[in-house]
Structure formats: structure tokens, C-alpha cells
Design an enzyme around this catalytic site. Structure first.
Site, PDB file in Angstrom:
ATOM      1  N   ASN A  64       0.798  -1.233   0.000  1.00  0.00           N
ATOM      2  CA  ASN A  64       0.000   0.000   0.000  1.00  0.00           C
ATOM      3  C   ASN A  64       0.831   1.283   0.000  1.00  0.00           C
ATOM      4  OD1 ASN A  64       0.706  -0.486   2.659  1.00  0.00           O
ATOM      5  ND2 ASN A  64      -1.218   0.262   3.506  1.00  0.00           N
ATOM      6  N   THR A  82       5.184  -7.780  -4.280  1.00  0.00           N
ATOM      7  CA  THR A  82       4.987  -8.042  -5.710  1.00  0.00           C
ATOM      8  C   THR A  82       4.188  -6.908  -6.344  1.00  0.00           C
ATOM      9  OG1 THR A  82       5.240 -10.393  -5.422  1.00  0.00           O
ATOM     10  CG2 THR A  82       4.028  -9.691  -7.368  1.00  0.00           C
ATOM     11  N   ASP A  91      10.637 -17.137   2.974  1.00  0.00           N
ATOM     12  CA  ASP A  91      11.259 -17.891   4.078  1.00  0.00           C
ATOM     13  C   ASP A  91      12.781 -17.917   3.936  1.00  0.00           C
ATOM     14  OD1 ASP A  91       8.931 -18.382   5.316  1.00  0.00           O
ATOM     15  OD2 ASP A  91       8.815 -20.522   4.835  1.00  0.00           O
ATOM     16  N   GLU A 120       5.621  -4.083  11.766  1.00  0.00           N
ATOM     17  CA  GLU A 120       4.485  -3.153  11.752  1.00  0.00           C
ATOM     18  C   GLU A 120       3.367  -3.845  10.983  1.00  0.00           C
ATOM     19  OE1 GLU A 120       4.383  -0.555  13.491  1.00  0.00           O
ATOM     20  OE2 GLU A 120       6.482  -0.183  13.950  1.00  0.00           O
ATOM     21  N   CYS A 160      -3.054   1.020   6.848  1.00  0.00           N
ATOM     22  CA  CYS A 160      -2.997   0.320   8.147  1.00  0.00           C
ATOM     23  C   CYS A 160      -3.734   1.121   9.204  1.00  0.00           C
ATOM     24  CB  CYS A 160      -1.544   0.079   8.557  1.00  0.00           C
ATOM     25  SG  CYS A 160      -0.555   1.569   8.629  1.00  0.00           S
ATOM     26  N   ARG A 167      -0.260   7.616  10.195  1.00  0.00           N
ATOM     27  CA  ARG A 167       1.109   7.150  10.465  1.00  0.00           C
ATOM     28  C   ARG A 167       2.062   8.339  10.560  1.00  0.00           C
ATOM     29  NH1 ARG A 167       4.725   5.252   6.877  1.00  0.00           N
ATOM     30  NH2 ARG A 167       3.184   5.247   5.231  1.00  0.00           N
TER      31      ARG A 167
HETATM   32  P1  NAP Z   1       1.361  -8.920   3.282  1.00  0.00           P
HETATM   33  O1  NAP Z   1       0.541  -9.795   2.402  1.00  0.00           O
HETATM   34  O2  NAP Z   1       1.658  -9.373   4.656  1.00  0.00           O
HETATM   35  O3  NAP Z   1       2.718  -8.650   2.479  1.00  0.00           O
HETATM   36  C1  NAP Z   1       3.705  -7.811   2.994  1.00  0.00           C
HETATM   37  C2  NAP Z   1       5.036  -8.170   2.416  1.00  0.00           C
HETATM   38  O4  NAP Z   1       5.412  -9.478   2.844  1.00  0.00           O
HETATM   39  C3  NAP Z   1       5.057  -8.218   0.883  1.00  0.00           C
HETATM   40  O5  NAP Z   1       6.278  -7.685   0.446  1.00  0.00           O
HETATM   41  C4  NAP Z   1       4.997  -9.713   0.590  1.00  0.00           C
HETATM   42  O6  NAP Z   1       5.543 -10.068  -0.659  1.00  0.00           O
HETATM   43  C5  NAP Z   1       5.854 -10.233   1.722  1.00  0.00           C
HETATM   44  N1  NAP Z   1       5.691 -11.660   2.015  1.00  0.00           N
HETATM   45  C6  NAP Z   1       4.671 -12.487   1.732  1.00  0.00           C
HETATM   46  N2  NAP Z   1       4.926 -13.731   2.199  1.00  0.00           N
HETATM   47  C7  NAP Z   1       6.131 -13.674   2.794  1.00  0.00           C
HETATM   48  C8  NAP Z   1       6.937 -14.620   3.481  1.00  0.00           C
HETATM   49  N3  NAP Z   1       6.566 -15.886   3.658  1.00  0.00           N
HETATM   50  N4  NAP Z   1       8.126 -14.213   3.971  1.00  0.00           N
HETATM   51  C9  NAP Z   1       8.533 -12.942   3.814  1.00  0.00           C
HETATM   52  N5  NAP Z   1       7.815 -12.000   3.178  1.00  0.00           N
HETATM   53  C10 NAP Z   1       6.621 -12.367   2.677  1.00  0.00           C
HETATM   54  O7  NAP Z   1       0.685  -7.474   3.420  1.00  0.00           O
HETATM   55  P2  NAP Z   1       0.090  -6.567   2.275  1.00  0.00           P
HETATM   56  O8  NAP Z   1      -1.175  -7.164   1.770  1.00  0.00           O
HETATM   57  O9  NAP Z   1       1.157  -6.198   1.308  1.00  0.00           O
HETATM   58  O10 NAP Z   1      -0.247  -5.227   3.115  1.00  0.00           O
HETATM   59  C11 NAP Z   1      -1.443  -5.072   3.810  1.00  0.00           C
HETATM   60  C12 NAP Z   1      -1.245  -5.276   5.290  1.00  0.00           C
HETATM   61  O11 NAP Z   1      -0.170  -4.462   5.743  1.00  0.00           O
HETATM   62  C13 NAP Z   1      -2.445  -4.849   6.103  1.00  0.00           C
HETATM   63  O12 NAP Z   1      -2.695  -5.797   7.099  1.00  0.00           O
HETATM   64  C14 NAP Z   1      -2.010  -3.526   6.710  1.00  0.00           C
HETATM   65  O13 NAP Z   1      -2.688  -3.182   7.894  1.00  0.00           O
HETATM   66  C15 NAP Z   1      -0.566  -3.776   6.918  1.00  0.00           C
HETATM   67  N6  NAP Z   1       0.177  -2.527   7.026  1.00  0.00           N
HETATM   68  C16 NAP Z   1       0.693  -2.189   8.241  1.00  0.00           C
HETATM   69  C17 NAP Z   1       1.362  -0.988   8.393  1.00  0.00           C
HETATM   70  C18 NAP Z   1       1.948  -0.591   9.717  1.00  0.00           C
HETATM   71  O14 NAP Z   1       2.825   0.267   9.714  1.00  0.00           O
HETATM   72  N7  NAP Z   1       1.510  -1.163  10.830  1.00  0.00           N
HETATM   73  C19 NAP Z   1       1.511  -0.123   7.294  1.00  0.00           C
HETATM   74  C20 NAP Z   1       0.979  -0.509   6.076  1.00  0.00           C
HETATM   75  C21 NAP Z   1       0.317  -1.719   5.946  1.00  0.00           C
HETATM   76  P3  NAP Z   1       4.569 -10.475  -1.885  1.00  0.00           P
HETATM   77  O15 NAP Z   1       3.855  -9.228  -2.242  1.00  0.00           O
HETATM   78  O16 NAP Z   1       5.514 -10.941  -2.916  1.00  0.00           O
HETATM   79  O17 NAP Z   1       3.660 -11.545  -1.388  1.00  0.00           O
END
Ligand code: NAP
Length: 496
Positions: free
Chosen positions: A169, A195, A230, A264, A298, A451
Site C-alpha cells: 500500500n 509483488t 522464508d 508493523e 494500516c 502514520r
Molecule cells: P502482506 O501480504 O503481509 O505482504 C507484505 C510483504 O510481505 C510483501 O512484500 C509480501 O511479498 C511479503 N511476504 C509475503 N509472504 C512472505 C513470506 N513468507 N516471507 C517474507 N515476506 C513475505 O501485506 P500486504 O497485503 O502487502 O499489506 C497489507 C497489510 O499491511 C495490512 O494488514 C495492513 O494493515 C498492513 N500494514 C501495516 C502498516 C503498519 O505500519 N503497521 C503499514 C501498512 C500496511 P509479496 O507481495 O511478494 O507476497
């Protein structure tokens, strides 16, 4: 333009290369990963599917480059970051174009994300100059049984190689919020872009390349997280992981070794509206907080907890503003743009259907076209509905009516997430007492959760994460204390 002009070396035909050893490279895997445009649901870009061997090489180079970088004077490290910030801002249009195409960010917001990222890098350089210049000096005789014969000098040293994994995002901003602190502190950095968002991330990395950082110090390896994640997160050469995303982070934290983690994660930010609140202010913040970037933030407002006595009035004000939101493509700067993927849209629809079946009241008709979801306010939500607890990450917002402050605080604290929350009231004492009772990383009084600004401390509790972000916290987190103790043969000379 993305992939053109200064960015042309990043492309191999129609596939974006990965970045290692100061060069753009084609992966030996021959495999590529498609990035779908959320608006058209058709392939927009392709990136390399990096191999484990390539990841190993990246870590070897990062380790070697880090040793020299840690010895590079702090002011020179800061100068390099300032250069990268300026180049990033100069290229805001090209990078924003990629953000529009791969994460459907409204055009104006995409440009803002790039500019904010440049500012974040510059601020990090300045903050690093100040805080890393300082150390501590301690004397031994304050601890019982000691003479004044030991003098301890401590300062901050880098951790080594930081692995940064941002989410889709804010792929640019949340990447630089990790890269800047890591580099100013003397670390090397390996980036695994999301991705969806990979191409924007790669363009941002190219700005660091153009700024002349040493070879190997920064790298970007692409591929699906489910395939190389992983291997990256459990790699023995990783000295720190800074991750932003969803529940994936919880799994990573369980598997990671004995290294500092900055996680986060998701949120279910509650907005408590009391009887004496300025309802116009609350309504505009609820709409801005709940629906901007289609709720894919988030810190979006993800549940409204409104006092029964004012709920009808508040809901009417929110509905009037929701009706004015424009829905359409990101290129036209629509308020509501398609959510990032079909699976995300399906998940949101599942939450909405569950609420409908259980009797929630809908103020707008449910409408979806592909990944585009029209904004809805879901009223009279009860705790037995999934949407009362789960994070939709879409333009759908539940309203729960409460009778007491305690009921609102209880709902907020009973959630697994604890990122941010907000409270609307004119009674500042009440606001502070409620903020104190809400178990979240931050509470905003009379404004929607957010944020930024990026130098504020930012953290979640429970399933919302571990560690704390914000520029100063991130620099500190990516360093450790090193002490040198001078042992004198005895206490100081007694004179006179
Ligand atoms: P996500 O599906 O958890 O993916 C985040 C990152 O992790 C991507 O780069 C993803 O790569 C990677 N990833 C996936 N599987 C992995 C694995 N097994 N090992 C290591 N990395 C892996 O989250 P998202 O859909 O991109 O983002 C939405 C979420 O982020 C929401 O829950 C939101 O609340 C949270 N968020 C939190 C904050 C905060 O600061 N607290 C800020 C923004 C967003 P791929 O894309 O290649 O799968």
C-alpha cells in the site's frame, strides 16, 4: 516515464531486472512474476523471480560493502542520502506512474507518496547526524562497592545487514522508512519489494543507484514472498528484519532467529465518538480516515463506535460525505479506486455478506465491478459480525452503537489488533482518560488515525506488531550499543 530515460537500464525487454552489486541483472531462473494492474486485472509489469543462489550472493556482497560503509564518515553517509532524496523527488512523476499502474493509487496521492519519501530520507540523514554523534560517558562509582576507576564510553554501532520487506500500500514510503535509517546508521540493506508495488520500489532503488552508493550496499531481490520469503527471512546473514504487512509478519517473527525485529502489522483502528463531539469534525475525519485510498491503509478508521444518542446524526453526516466520493480509475484521481487484487475484493465481499446476513443496516447499495468496490457504511453492526473485528482493507466501514465509554474502550481493547485509535469529544480531560485506557500504540484526539508525520513514534501492540517506527526509533533500532571501558589502576589522585 517509468522504465524510460534514466530508468531504461532497469529493463530487459519487458521484464524489470533485479538490483545486485550495483547493477541491474537478469535472474538465472529465467522465471518472471506478473504484476497485475488492479484496474484492468491484466498483466502490467513483469519482474524477475530471483533464485536462492542469487539471494546468497546478494547477502555476501551486502556484508562486504557494509564493513566499508560503517567506516565511511557519518557526514558522507548523510550527504549520499540527501543526494538520493533529491533524485527521488526529481523523478516523482515516473515513480508515481508505476504506483498508479500497479497498486491503483490515485495519481495525486502517488506523487505525494514519492515527495514524502524524499523528505523522509532527508530528515533521516539530518536526524542520524545528530543522534549518532552522541554517545554516553559513565563512571563506575555510582554503583555500590565501586571506586571511580572505570570509565565507560558507549556509542551506537550498526547491526550489519538489514532485510527490509514493505507492503503493497505504500511500497515506496514504507521501503525508504527502512532504507534511510539502515543506511545512515552504517548498515547494508537488502530489499524484498512487495509483488504489487515492486516496479515502484525498483525505480526508487534506482535513485539510490544514481546517487552513487557503494556497490552491494543496497540490493533489491524480486519474487513472490510465498516463494522466496522464508529463504530471505531465515537467512543466517540477516542481522535485523524490518517488515511491514499483515499476519505474514507474525509467522516471520516466529521463524526468525535471534535478531532485532521491527514488525508493523495490521490494524482495526477504532474511532470513539462521544455525545459532546463536534460531529462535523468527526464525520469528515471518519470519511477521510475510513475511505481514503479505498480504506487500504494500516491506520484507516476500521470501526466507528458511536454513542447511541448521536449515532443517527453522525451517520447522516458521514453518509452525506460518502455520497460525494468519486469512484473510478486512479488515473482520474478518483477518491475510491480498485482494491489491490481480486482476492482482496473477494475477502471484503465476504465480510460484507456476513454482516448483511446477520442483519446489519446498509446505507448504500453494495456494488462491485471487478476490483472496484463502491464505498459503504454498514450500520448497527454487532459483535457477532466478522466486520466488527476483522480488517477489511477496503472502502467498507462498520458502525457499532455504544451506550457507555467503557463499552467503547472494551471493544477497542478486545481486538487482537492494537495499532491506533481515535476519540472525538470536546472534553479534553475525558479524551486523555480514554486515550490512556485504549490499548493501542497511538491514540489521536479529535483527528483520524495516521502514520505521519514520519518522525513521530509509530507502533502497534498485540498482533499489530513489535518494535517502534518513526525516524528516530528506527535509527536506534538498527544500531546497538558498543561500550569501551577504560580501567584505571586506582581512583583519582588525592591532592592537598
Ligand atoms: P502482506 O501480504 O503481509 O505482504 C507484505 C510483504 O510481505 C510483501 O512484500 C509480501 O511479498 C511479503 N511476504 C509475503 N509472504 C512472505 C513470506 N513468507 N516471507 C517474507 N515476506 C513475505 O501485506 P500486504 O497485503 O502487502 O499489506 C497489507 C497489510 O499491511 C495490512 O494488514 C495492513 O494493515 C498492513 N500494514 C501495516 C502498516 C503498519 O505500519 N503497521 C503499514 C501498512 C500496511 P509479496 O507481495 O511478494 O507476497
Amino acid at each position: 516515464m517509468a522504465g524510460k530515460g534514466v530508468f531504461k537500464d532497469m529493463l530487459d525487454g519487458e521484464v524489470y531486472k533485479y538490483y545486485a552489486d550495483g547493477e541491474w541483472k537478469r535472474s538465472s531462473s529465467g522465471g518472471t512474476v506478473n504484476i497485475l494492474n488492479p484496474s484492468t486485472r491484466k498483466p502490467q509489469y513483469k519482474v524477475q523471480a530471483c533464485t536462492q543462489e542469487e539471494v546468497n550472493k546478494v547477502f555476501d556482497s551486502a556484508k562486504a560493502a557494509q564493513k566499508l560503509w560503517a567506516k565511511t564518515p557519518l557526514w558522507k553517509r548523510a550527504e549520499a542520502l540527501h543526494r538520493a532524496a533529491a533524485i527521488l523527488k526529481e523523478n516523482k512523476v515516473a515513480i508515481a506512474e508505476a504506483l498508479v499502474k500497479e497498486v491503483a493509487k490515485p495519481q495525486k496521492d502517488a506523487v505525494t507518496e514519492v515527495v514524502r519519501s524524499g523528505d523522509l530520507i532527508s530528515y533521516t540523514a539530518e536526524e542520524g547526524i545528530r543522534i549518532l554523534a552522541e554517545g554516553k560517558f559513565l563512571v563506575s562509582d555510582s554503583f555500590p562497592g565501586n571506586d571511580r576507576n572505570k570509565l565507560c564510553m558507549s556509542s551506537k554501532i550498526p547491526l550489519g545487514v538489514v532485510l527490509a520487506i514493505p507492503p503493497f500500500n505504500y511500497p515506496v514510503n514504507l521501503a525508504v522508512s527502512k532504507i534511510g535509517p539502515a543506511l545512515i546508521a552504517g548498515n547494508a540493506l537488502v530489499l524484498k519489494p512487495p509483488t504489487q508495488g515492486a516496479v515502484s520500489c525498483l525505480h526508487m532503488v534506482h535513485c539510490f543507484h544514481l546517487a552513487g552508493f557503494p556497490k552491494g550496499l543496497i540490493s533489491a531481490v524480486t519474487g513472490k514472498g510465498s516463494e522466496i520469503g522464508d529463504f530471505l527471512t531465515m537467512h543466517p546473514m540477516v542481522n535485523c528484519i524490518s517488515f511491514t504487512g499483515g499476519d505474514t509478519g507474525i509467522a516471520i517473527a516466529r521463524k526468525a532467529g535471534m535478531i532485532p525485529l521491527q514488525m508493523e502489522l495490521g490494524g482495526k483502528d477504532a474511532c470513539i465518538v462521544l455525545e459532546d463531539a463536534d460531529l462535523d469534525l468527526a464525520a469528515s475525519n471518519i470519511v477521510k480516515g475510513g475511505y481514503s485510498y479505498s480504506g487500504q491503509r494500516c491506520t484507516a478508521v476500521k470501526v466507528v463506535l458511536a454513542f447511541e444518542s448521536i449515532a443517527d446524526m453522525l451517520v447522516a453526516k458521514v453518509n452525506a460525505k460518502v455520497a460525494k466520493l468519486t469512484v473510478g480509475p486512479p488515473e482520474e484521481d478518483s477518491d475510491i479506486t480498485p482494491v489491490v487484487s481480486e482476492s482482496s475484493a473477494n475477502f471484503i465481499e465476504g465480510l460484507v455478506k456476513d454482516a448483511k446476513e446477520k442483519g446489519a443496516k446498509f446505507h448504500q447499495e453494495w456494488k462491485r465491478d471487478g476490483n472496484l468496490i463502491w464505498p459503504v457504511l454498514i450500520d448497527h453492526v454487532r459483535p457477532d459480525m466478522r466486520i466488527a473485528w476483522e480488517e477489511p482493507f477496503g472502502p467498507v466501514l462498520p458502525v457499532i452503537r455504544i451506550k457507555t465509554v467503557e463499552e467503547g474502550i472494551h471493544h477497542c481493547n478486545a481486538n487482537n489488533f492494537g495499532l491506533q485509535g481515535c476519540v472525538f469529544t470536546k472534553d479534553i480531560n475525558k479524551a486523555i482518560m480514554i486515550a490512556d485506557a485504549m490499548e493501542t500504540g497511538t491514540v489521536q484526539i479529535n483527528s483520524a488515525p495516521a502514520r505521519g508525520p514520519d518522525h513521530f513514534p509509530f507502533q502497534g501492540i498485540r498482533d499489530s506488531g513489535v518494535g517502534s517506527q518513526g525516524i528516530t526509533n528506527s535509527i536506534n533500532m538498527m544500531t546497538k550499543t558498543k561500550s569501551t571501558v577504560i580501567n584505571l589502576p586506582g581512583p583519582s589522585y588525592q591532592m592537598g
